[in-house]
Write a protein that holds these residues in place. Structure first.
Motif, PDB file in Angstrom:
ATOM      1  N   VAL A   1      -1.434   6.270  13.581  1.00  0.00           N
ATOM      2  CA  VAL A   1      -1.986   7.588  13.894  1.00  0.00           C
ATOM      3  C   VAL A   1      -1.637   8.513  12.733  1.00  0.00           C
ATOM      4  CG1 VAL A   1      -1.984   9.522  15.504  1.00  0.00           C
ATOM      5  CG2 VAL A   1      -1.714   7.168  16.369  1.00  0.00           C
ATOM      6  N   TRP A   2      -2.665   8.938  12.031  1.00  0.00           N
ATOM      7  CA  TRP A   2      -2.512   9.786  10.852  1.00  0.00           C
ATOM      8  C   TRP A   2      -2.890  11.217  11.195  1.00  0.00           C
ATOM      9  CZ3 TRP A   2      -0.313   7.704   6.622  1.00  0.00           C
ATOM     10  CH2 TRP A   2      -0.298   6.310   6.527  1.00  0.00           C
ATOM     11  N   ARG A   3      -2.036  12.173  10.827  1.00  0.00           N
ATOM     12  CA  ARG A   3      -2.284  13.604  11.069  1.00  0.00           C
ATOM     13  C   ARG A   3      -2.499  14.309   9.727  1.00  0.00           C
ATOM     14  NH1 ARG A   3      -2.775  13.446  16.595  1.00  0.00           N
ATOM     15  NH2 ARG A   3      -0.855  12.746  17.567  1.00  0.00           N
ATOM     16  N   ARG A   4      -3.528  15.138   9.695  1.00  0.00           N
ATOM     17  CA  ARG A   4      -3.789  15.897   8.465  1.00  0.00           C
ATOM     18  C   ARG A   4      -2.717  16.973   8.317  1.00  0.00           C
ATOM     19  NH1 ARG A   4      -9.694  17.716   7.262  1.00  0.00           N
ATOM     20  NH2 ARG A   4      -9.526  18.469   9.381  1.00  0.00           N
ATOM     21  N   ILE A   5      -2.096  16.991   7.146  1.00  0.00           N
ATOM     22  CA  ILE A   5      -1.063  17.986   6.872  1.00  0.00           C
ATOM     23  C   ILE A   5      -1.533  19.025   5.858  1.00  0.00           C
ATOM     24  CG2 ILE A   5       0.867  16.492   7.510  1.00  0.00           C
ATOM     25  CD1 ILE A   5       1.325  16.014   4.492  1.00  0.00           C
ATOM     26  N   ASN A   6      -2.655  18.731   5.197  1.00  0.00           N
ATOM     27  CA  ASN A   6      -3.187  19.697   4.238  1.00  0.00           C
ATOM     28  C   ASN A   6      -4.659  19.382   3.967  1.00  0.00           C
ATOM     29  OD1 ASN A   6      -3.480  21.639   2.174  1.00  0.00           O
ATOM     30  ND2 ASN A   6      -1.361  21.306   1.524  1.00  0.00           N
ATOM     31  N   LYS A   7      -5.456  20.413   3.848  1.00  0.00           N
ATOM     32  CA  LYS A   7      -6.875  20.238   3.526  1.00  0.00           C
ATOM     33  C   LYS A   7      -7.126  20.311   2.035  1.00  0.00           C
ATOM     34  CE  LYS A   7      -8.722  21.885   7.898  1.00  0.00           C
ATOM     35  NZ  LYS A   7      -9.645  22.809   8.556  1.00  0.00           N
ATOM     36  N   GLU A   8      -6.062  20.506   1.264  1.00  0.00           N
ATOM     37  CA  GLU A   8      -6.171  20.573  -0.192  1.00  0.00           C
ATOM     38  C   GLU A   8      -5.168  19.623  -0.815  1.00  0.00           C
ATOM     39  OE1 GLU A   8      -7.377  25.184  -1.031  1.00  0.00           O
ATOM     40  OE2 GLU A   8      -5.266  24.641  -1.133  1.00  0.00           O
ATOM     41  N   TYR A   9      -5.500  19.172  -2.012  1.00  0.00           N
ATOM     42  CA  TYR A   9      -4.553  18.403  -2.818  1.00  0.00           C
ATOM     43  C   TYR A   9      -4.677  18.928  -4.230  1.00  0.00           C
ATOM     44  CZ  TYR A   9      -2.018  14.703  -5.113  1.00  0.00           C
ATOM     45  OH  TYR A   9      -1.104  14.013  -5.855  1.00  0.00           O
ATOM     46  N   ILE A  10      -3.580  19.390  -4.769  1.00  0.00           N
ATOM     47  CA  ILE A  10      -3.600  19.957  -6.112  1.00  0.00           C
ATOM     48  C   ILE A  10      -3.089  18.909  -7.086  1.00  0.00           C
ATOM     49  CG2 ILE A  10      -2.655  21.749  -7.614  1.00  0.00           C
ATOM     50  CD1 ILE A  10      -2.492  23.517  -5.063  1.00  0.00           C
ATOM     51  N   LEU A  11      -3.942  18.560  -8.021  1.00  0.00           N
ATOM     52  CA  LEU A  11      -3.545  17.602  -9.047  1.00  0.00           C
ATOM     53  C   LEU A  11      -2.551  18.263  -9.983  1.00  0.00           C
ATOM     54  CD1 LEU A  11      -7.017  16.073  -9.933  1.00  0.00           C
ATOM     55  CD2 LEU A  11      -5.186  14.991  -8.640  1.00  0.00           C
ATOM     56  N   LYS A  12      -1.502  17.553 -10.266  1.00  0.00           N
ATOM     57  CA  LYS A  12      -0.515  18.080 -11.197  1.00  0.00           C
ATOM     58  C   LYS A  12      -0.959  17.769 -12.611  1.00  0.00           C
ATOM     59  CE  LYS A  12       3.186  17.692  -7.935  1.00  0.00           C
ATOM     60  NZ  LYS A  12       4.407  17.019  -7.553  1.00  0.00           N
ATOM     61  N   LYS A  13      -0.874  18.776 -13.431  1.00  0.00           N
ATOM     62  CA  LYS A  13      -1.266  18.605 -14.826  1.00  0.00           C
ATOM     63  C   LYS A  13      -0.220  17.750 -15.524  1.00  0.00           C
ATOM     64  CE  LYS A  13      -2.754  21.295 -18.774  1.00  0.00           C
ATOM     65  NZ  LYS A  13      -2.974  22.633 -19.302  1.00  0.00           N
ATOM     66  N   GLU A  14      -0.704  16.743 -16.216  1.00  0.00           N
ATOM     67  CA  GLU A  14       0.202  15.857 -16.930  1.00  0.00           C
ATOM     68  C   GLU A  14       0.771  16.588 -18.140  1.00  0.00           C
ATOM     69  OE1 GLU A  14      -0.048  11.820 -19.540  1.00  0.00           O
ATOM     70  OE2 GLU A  14      -1.406  12.023 -17.839  1.00  0.00           O
ATOM     71  N   ARG A  15       2.076  16.509 -18.264  1.00  0.00           N
ATOM     72  CA  ARG A  15       2.709  17.143 -19.413  1.00  0.00           C
ATOM     73  C   ARG A  15       2.653  16.209 -20.600  1.00  0.00           C
ATOM     74  NH1 ARG A  15       8.180  20.156 -18.501  1.00  0.00           N
ATOM     75  NH2 ARG A  15       7.889  20.000 -20.713  1.00  0.00           N
ATOM     76  N   ARG A  16       2.188  16.741 -21.656  1.00  0.00           N
ATOM     77  CA  ARG A  16       2.160  15.953 -22.899  1.00  0.00           C
ATOM     78  C   ARG A  16       3.407  16.279 -23.698  1.00  0.00           C
ATOM     79  NH1 ARG A  16      -3.989  15.887 -25.097  1.00  0.00           N
ATOM     80  NH2 ARG A  16      -4.945  15.295 -23.123  1.00  0.00           N
ATOM     81  N   PRO A  17       3.936  15.282 -24.371  1.00  0.00           N
ATOM     82  CA  PRO A  17       5.118  15.572 -25.189  1.00  0.00           C
ATOM     83  C   PRO A  17       4.768  16.535 -26.328  1.00  0.00           C
ATOM     84  CG  PRO A  17       4.373  13.305 -25.483  1.00  0.00           C
ATOM     85  CD  PRO A  17       3.527  13.925 -24.424  1.00  0.00           C
ATOM     86  N   LYS A  18       5.694  17.409 -26.617  1.00  0.00           N
ATOM     87  CA  LYS A  18       5.463  18.349 -27.711  1.00  0.00           C
ATOM     88  C   LYS A  18       5.412  17.576 -29.014  1.00  0.00           C
ATOM     89  CE  LYS A  18       7.596  22.349 -25.640  1.00  0.00           C
ATOM     90  NZ  LYS A  18       8.650  23.361 -25.759  1.00  0.00           N
TER      91      LYS A  18
END
Length: 105
Positions: A82-99
């Motif tokens: 039984v799966w319950r929705r906990i959020n209607k959005e998912y924010i992709l995390k921006k990948e950090r590039r090495p300096k």
């Protein structure tokens, strides 16, 4: 990432309830269902969920439903996931590039 379908897929079924706030996932075979529920409870992860469907022309469509978390107590009670929705959005995390540093040559 999970993409359930309303169609029976090799014995797997998904029932959407409460305006897609709940998805009940199970297998028709009781032995497979029992093993799957136990494994999913042990893993206990969230699912980023897209509902899979086909239009009249047979084109496969995916619609984002949200992020779902397993309701362990209800899953144990029903013997189904039984799966319950906990959020209607998912924010992709921006990948950090090495300096990049300009070195001396």
């Amino acid at each position: 990432i999970w993409y359930p379908s309303k169609e029976n897929n090799k014995g797997w079924k998904n029932e959407r309830e409460d305006h897609d706030d709940t998805i009940i996932e199970y297998h028709e075979d009781e032995d497979k269902r029992t093993k799957h529920v136990a494994a999913v409870i042990k893993d206990n992860h969230q699912r980023i969920t897209f509902f899979r469907s086909e239009d009249a022309l047979g084109i496969v469509l995916y619609r984002f439903l949200g992020v779902y978390q397993l309701d362990i107590s209800k899953s144990e009670e029903l013997g189904k996931c039984v799966w319950r929705r906990i959020n209607k959005e998912y924010i992709l995390k921006k990948e950090r590039r090495p300096k990049r540093y300009k070195g001396s040559r």
